[in-house]
Design an enzyme around this catalytic site. Structure first.
Site, PDB file in Angstrom:
ATOM      1  CB  THR A 260      -0.945  -0.012   1.224  1.00 38.78           C
ATOM      2  OG1 THR A 260      -1.820   1.127   1.178  1.00 38.78           O
ATOM      3  CG2 THR A 260      -0.168   0.036   2.539  1.00 38.78           C
ATOM      4  CB  CYS A 261       1.963   3.715  -1.498  1.00 39.81           C
ATOM      5  SG  CYS A 261       1.082   3.669  -3.077  1.00 39.81           S
ATOM      6  N   GLY A 262       0.337   5.862  -0.981  1.00 42.27           N
ATOM      7  CA  GLY A 262      -0.588   6.990  -1.013  1.00 42.27           C
ATOM      8  C   GLY A 262      -1.751   6.764  -1.955  1.00 42.27           C
ATOM      9  N   GLY A 264      -1.444   3.897  -4.591  1.00 44.65           N
ATOM     10  CA  GLY A 264      -1.235   2.681  -5.353  1.00 44.65           C
ATOM     11  C   GLY A 264      -0.126   2.746  -6.381  1.00 44.65           C
ATOM     12  CD1 TRP A 289      -3.366   8.850   3.508  1.00 43.54           C
ATOM     13  CD2 TRP A 289      -3.437   6.989   4.748  1.00 43.54           C
ATOM     14  NE1 TRP A 289      -3.649   9.227   4.802  1.00 43.54           N
ATOM     15  CE2 TRP A 289      -3.688   8.093   5.586  1.00 43.54           C
ATOM     16  CE3 TRP A 289      -3.435   5.712   5.312  1.00 43.54           C
ATOM     17  CZ2 TRP A 289      -3.935   7.960   6.950  1.00 43.54           C
ATOM     18  CZ3 TRP A 289      -3.681   5.574   6.666  1.00 43.54           C
ATOM     19  CH2 TRP A 289      -3.920   6.685   7.463  1.00 43.54           C
TER      20      TRP A 289
END
Length: 305
Positions: A260-262, A264, A289
Site C-alpha cells: 500500500t502507499c498513497g 497505489g 491511503w
C-alpha cells in the site's frame, strides 16, 4: 470487492519469457530485434501538484516507437480516487487505442523515474499481460542507449493490428480493496502482512498528506520506503540487498503480503521488488491511503517522535 468481468477467452499464445525488469541496454537489444515483437509503453507519473503534462512530455521526446499510456486515464472514472483500476471492458477500450493485446510482450518506462512504469506494469499484471519495467527510466535510456524519437508517433505508421477485445483476463488475486483491509484490521491474522511504501514521515504521521487527508498509517502495517530499494539512478538494488531491506523491516516474503502507499503507485514498486526476490503471494491495496484516509470510520495509527 472488485468485480470480475468475463468476455471472450484469454489468448494463450506462446510468448518469450520477459524478466520482470531490465536495464535500458537489455531493453534496446530486445526491442530492436523485430522477431521479438516487443511493444514499448511510455507511462509517467508525477506527484500531485506537478504542472508538467505527461502527454506533452511524451510527444516532445521518447523511446522510438513507444506508445503512450496515462495511468490517470486508464482508470475507473466513476470514482474520485486517483488512477483506480478500470473495469475489464474499460481497459480493453484503452488498449485498443494503442493496439495492445493480452498476448503481447511489453517493455514499460517512465519519463523521469520508475513510478509510472511500475504502476502500469502492475496494471498489466492484473489484466494478464506479460511486461517488463525498464529500470532507470528515460534518463538512463538516453544516457546508455541514446536513440530517441520526436514529433510524429512512428508506431502508428502502417499499423493494421487486430483489436484488443477478448484478449485480457482480470486476476482478482493481485488486488485488495478497502473491505479486505478493514477485515484484517478488525481481526488480524498472523500470516498476513501489510507493507506501506510511503516515506517514514508520512507513515508516522509527522508530515502532511499531499492530498490533504489525515496523517498516519493503517494499524498493523509496516513501513518499507520504496526509495530504499532503488539506486540513485532509479535502478533496483541487487536482489540480495532488497531481501535484506525487507527482512530488516520485519517482512517475511514466504507469507502473504499486500502493498500500500498513497494512491497505489509506489506500492507497485514494492510489489515489483517483492516479485523480483521470489515472493509468491503478493497483492496491492488499490485505494491505499487516498481511500483509507478519507473515511473517518477507518482507524489510523501514528508514531510520535
Amino acid at each position: 470487492m472488485y468485480q470480475i468481468f468475463s468476455k471472450a477467452c484469454f489468448c494463450t499464445a506462446k510468448r518469450a519469457k520477459l524478466p520482470l525488469s531490465m536495464k535500458p541496454k537489455e531493453a534496446a537489444t530486445l526491442i530492436e530485434n523485430p522477431d521479438n515483437h516487443v511493444k514499448v509503453i511510455s507511462s509517467t507519473f508525477y506527484m500531485p501538484g506537478d504542472p508538467r503534462k505527461k502527454d506533452q512530455v511524451y510527444k516532445d521526446k521518447r523511446v522510438p516507437k513507444a506508445r503512450f499510456m496515462d495511468i490517470d486515464e486508464v482508470a475507473d472514472k466513476k470514482t474520485e480516487l486517483p488512477h483506480m483500476l478500470p473495469s475489464l471492458e474499460e481497459f480493453e477500450q484503452h488498449m485498443d487505442k494503442i493496439r495492445v493485446k493480452g498476448n503481447d510482450k511489453l517493455v514499460i518506462y517512465d519519463d523521469e523515474s520508475i513510478l509510472g512504469a511500475a504502476r502500469a506494469w502492475w496494471t498489466f499484471q492484473v489484466f494478464g499481460v506479460k511486461a517488463s519495467v525498464m529500470e532507470g527510466g528515460f534518463p538512463k535510456w538516453q544516457k546508455d542507449v541514446g536513440k530517441t524519437e520526436e514529433g510524429e508517433v512512428s508506431w502508428k505508421k502502417g499499423s493494421h493490428e487486430s483489436h484488443s477485445a477478448g484478449t485480457f483476463k482480470f486476476h482478482k488475486e493481485l488486488v485488495k480493496d478497502m473491505k479486505d483491509i478493514r477485515a484484517w484490521v478488525e481481526n488480524p491474522w498472523k500470516d498476513f502482512q501489510l507493507v506501506d511504501a510511503r516515506a517514514p514521515a508520512r507513515f508516522k504521521g509527522t508530515e502532511p498528506d499531499p492530498r490533504g487527508l489525515r496523517t498516519g498509517h493503517i494499524p498493523g502495517s509496516k513501513n518499507v520506503w520504496f526509495k530504499l530499494l532503488l539506486n540513485d539512478d532509479n535502478t533496483f538494488k541487487s536482489d540480495e540487498e532488497i531481501k535484506a531491506i525487507f527482512h530488516k523491516n520485519g517482512i517475511d516474503i514466504t507469507k502473504p503480503i499486500t502493498t500500500t502507499c498513497g494512491s497505489g503507485v509506489t506500492a507497485s514498486v514494492l510489489f515489483l521488488a517483492l516479485k523480483k526476490i521470489g515472493a509468491h503471494d503478493v497483492s496491492l491495496y488499490d485505494g491505499s491511503w487516498s481511500e483509507w484516509g478519507r473515511y473517518a470510520e477507518n482507524p489510523v495509527a501514528t508514531i510520535t517522535p
